[in-house]
Scaffold this active site. Structure first.
Site, PDB file in Angstrom:
ATOM      1  N   GLU A  59      -1.475  -4.430  11.378  1.00  0.00           N
ATOM      2  CA  GLU A  59      -0.325  -5.208  10.902  1.00  0.00           C
ATOM      3  C   GLU A  59      -0.821  -6.578  10.429  1.00  0.00           C
ATOM      4  O   GLU A  59      -1.930  -6.990  10.758  1.00  0.00           O
ATOM      5  CB  GLU A  59       0.681  -5.407  12.043  1.00  0.00           C
ATOM      6  CG  GLU A  59       1.228  -4.115  12.614  1.00  0.00           C
ATOM      7  CD  GLU A  59       2.004  -3.299  11.594  1.00  0.00           C
ATOM      8  OE1 GLU A  59       2.871  -3.855  10.910  1.00  0.00           O
ATOM      9  OE2 GLU A  59       1.732  -2.092  11.483  1.00  0.00           O
ATOM     10  N   GLY A  63      -1.900   3.982   7.132  1.00  0.00           N
ATOM     11  CA  GLY A  63      -2.504   4.003   5.797  1.00  0.00           C
ATOM     12  C   GLY A  63      -1.482   4.408   4.754  1.00  0.00           C
ATOM     13  O   GLY A  63      -0.458   5.030   5.070  1.00  0.00           O
ATOM     14  N   THR A  97       0.831  -1.217   0.000  1.00  0.00           N
ATOM     15  CA  THR A  97       0.000   0.000   0.000  1.00  0.00           C
ATOM     16  C   THR A  97       0.859   1.257   0.000  1.00  0.00           C
ATOM     17  O   THR A  97       0.563   2.222  -0.711  1.00  0.00           O
ATOM     18  CB  THR A  97      -0.853   0.039   1.298  1.00  0.00           C
ATOM     19  OG1 THR A  97      -1.032  -1.288   1.755  1.00  0.00           O
ATOM     20  CG2 THR A  97      -2.161   0.713   1.097  1.00  0.00           C
ATOM     21  N   VAL A  98       1.925   1.249   0.816  1.00  0.00           N
ATOM     22  CA  VAL A  98       2.754   2.459   0.943  1.00  0.00           C
ATOM     23  C   VAL A  98       3.576   2.678  -0.328  1.00  0.00           C
ATOM     24  O   VAL A  98       3.638   3.792  -0.858  1.00  0.00           O
ATOM     25  CB  VAL A  98       3.675   2.361   2.183  1.00  0.00           C
ATOM     26  CG1 VAL A  98       4.547   3.616   2.288  1.00  0.00           C
ATOM     27  CG2 VAL A  98       2.861   2.166   3.455  1.00  0.00           C
ATOM     28  N   VAL A 134       7.214   6.313  12.538  1.00  0.00           N
ATOM     29  CA  VAL A 134       6.416   6.670  13.718  1.00  0.00           C
ATOM     30  C   VAL A 134       5.345   7.677  13.322  1.00  0.00           C
ATOM     31  O   VAL A 134       5.654   8.749  12.802  1.00  0.00           O
ATOM     32  CB  VAL A 134       7.297   7.316  14.811  1.00  0.00           C
ATOM     33  CG1 VAL A 134       6.467   7.597  16.057  1.00  0.00           C
ATOM     34  CG2 VAL A 134       8.491   6.448  15.143  1.00  0.00           C
ATOM     35  N   LYS A 185       7.554   2.047  18.201  1.00  0.00           N
ATOM     36  CA  LYS A 185       7.545   3.473  17.846  1.00  0.00           C
ATOM     37  C   LYS A 185       8.034   4.311  19.030  1.00  0.00           C
ATOM     38  O   LYS A 185       8.806   5.260  18.864  1.00  0.00           O
ATOM     39  CB  LYS A 185       6.140   3.890  17.412  1.00  0.00           C
ATOM     40  CG  LYS A 185       5.713   3.232  16.090  1.00  0.00           C
ATOM     41  CD  LYS A 185       4.235   3.413  15.831  1.00  0.00           C
ATOM     42  CE  LYS A 185       3.795   2.776  14.530  1.00  0.00           C
ATOM     43  NZ  LYS A 185       2.341   2.676  14.386  1.00  0.00           N
ATOM     44  N   GLY A 200      -7.017  -1.709   6.278  1.00  0.00           N
ATOM     45  CA  GLY A 200      -5.571  -1.706   6.020  1.00  0.00           C
ATOM     46  C   GLY A 200      -4.744  -1.007   7.087  1.00  0.00           C
ATOM     47  O   GLY A 200      -3.590  -0.665   6.858  1.00  0.00           O
TER      48      GLY A 200
END
Ligand code: HSE
Length: 438
Positions: A193, A305, A15-16, A135, A208, A190
């Site tokens: 994890e 996201g 997605t990223v 983060v 994080k 989404g």
């Protein structure tokens, strides 16, 4: 003279990665104007070549092996979006840094486990290791601590660092939905994890937090030094009681200076409803920083996201394009100090305690006595009959009792509750939620 194009290689096209490719194409001219040079994604690597990701990869060279991409002469900057603390992410990042290439990564697990060593490797090779996206996704928390507050002494930071947990707690609170239903929805959207226990048991937040604590306090990134408790024990009854008492329950990561050192902890936390962090709902993340002379500073924004994470990755890429390089943790990796696990027994603060108490004379007195023995002072005590129940129904049965304490220690609370348990005036396990002053 116009500088040469920054040639970027991206490993990981989930997605990223797909959102990043779309955004680099959309913002091409604006980025070139801002950075003084063009940014092009020239090569990519992912597990499956044929998959339709909704983005055009035709002009990009394909690498089956992300480590080969990391070393490739065709790229100046390696972007790691594969995730995971082991290989291939680790090997690829090491290969890129070792071959004198800057790295941008969104990989909190890799940084939490190997951050100090990778930072040292980047410093040795005079290249950047940027990880804003690791983060709080779109929130510039890393840059704020590393650069924006370089001249301030941080006393405490706390944050909502997991979108999945905040989404679940928000929907449970606002719509009275069951935990499992909210989790399934977070997965569908989404946010969660691959293994959602990682989110709901607090480990994602801990990774994080370990990164933010290092930036804030100059400590080594050390996930194992963090006390971790997740949200799976939180009941709708706790959210309703919190609401009536003027609180909201959030999963917070907290790092604070104490006389014993830097206390780092992740746990469900009661925050006052009027605090900025209590307004943060859904998948949104927030970080509040109390620093000398300027507290509190709160950053709020989308914390999970594709687009939110790609936004932070792209800002890190832009820094490299501009020629900006800051030491990964804001100071030499060799100067980061050791951190010990916080002795939670010594944690000081207020507590929310929910007990299922036997409904008979003397129960409240017994509980109050056990708390008094540990010098715990009560701010409020509420006993509620279940909705619709009358005296006959609860006689000999049990009723929920909710206590809010003034500041005390974890040790005192545990000892008092153990004594109440031995007195046999409660049933089940007491629910204990720490209150964070804000
Ligand atoms: N699973 C994470 C979250 C994604 O829910 O916040 C971003 O790290």
């Amino acid at each position: 003279m116009r500088k040469e194009t920054l040639r970027v290689g991206v490993a990981g096209l989930g997605t990223v990665g797909a959102a990043l490719i779309a955004q680099v194409a959309r913002r091409h001219d604006a980025l070139a104007a801002r950075c003084g040079r063009a940014i092009e994604i020239v090569a990519v690597s992912a597990r499956s070549r044929g998959k339709d990701r909704g983005v055009d990869l035709k002009k990009m060279k394909w690498f089956d092996d992300p480590v080969a991409l990391a070393r490739a002469g065709e790229i100046d900057l390696f972007v790691e979006l594969m995730g995971g603390s082991g290989d291939p992410a680790k090997a690829a990042v090491e290969a890129a840094l070792g071959s004198g290439k800057s790295v941008v990564t969104a990989n909190k697990a890799l940084l939490a486990r190997h951050g100090v060593r990778l930072a040292a490797l980047a410093e040795k090779n005079n290249v950047a290791l940027n990880f804003e996206a690791a983060v709080g996704a779109a929130i510039p928390a890393v840059k704020t601590l590393r650069e924006g507050l370089a001249g301030n002494q941080v006393e405490r930071l706390y944050g909502i660092l997991n979108g999945t947990c905040n989404y679940i707690l928000t929907r449970m609170e606002q719509e009275g939905l069951a935990f499992a239903e909210c989790l399934a929805e977070a997965q569908r959207l989404g946010y969660a994890e691959a293994d959602p226990t990682f989110d709901i048991e607090g480990h994602d937040t801990a990774q994080k937090l370990s990164i933010l604590a290092s930036l804030a306090f100059g400590t080594k990134v050390e996930e194992k030094a963090i006390y971790v408790e997740g949200i799976s024990s939180i009941q709708p009854a706790d959210l309703a009681a919190a609401d009536q008492l003027g609180y909201r329950v959030k999963l917070l990561g907290v790092a604070v200076k104490t006389p014993q050192g830097i206390e780092q902890r992740v746990h469900p936390t009661m925050v006052r409803k009027d605090a900025p962090i209590a307004q943060v709902m859904g998948v949104t993340n927030a970080v509040t920083i109390d620093a000398e002379g300027i507290s509190p500073l709160t950053l709020i924004g989308p914390g999970a996201g594709g687009m939110a994470t790609a936004s932070a990755v792209l800002s890190d890429i832009a820094d490299v394009a501009r020629g900006l390089r800051v030491m990964p943790f804001g100071r030499p990796a060799a100067r980061l100090t050791d951190v010990r696990k916080a002795p939670m027994q010594r944690h000081e603060g207020g507590y929310y305690i929910r007990l299922q108490a036997r409904d008979k004379p003397g129960t409240a007195a017994t509980i109050a006595t056990r708390l008094a023995e540990q010098e715990i002072s009560l701010e409020s005590i509420v006993q509620r009959h279940p909705k619709g129940a009358d005296d006959r129904m609860t006689k000999g049965g049990s009723v929920p009792v909710i206590l809010i304490t003034y500041a005390t220690t974890e040790d005192a609370v545990r000892k008092a509750l153990a004594a109440v348990g031995r007195d046999r005036v409660i049933s089940g396990r007491p629910q204990v939620i720490r209150i964070e002053k804000n």
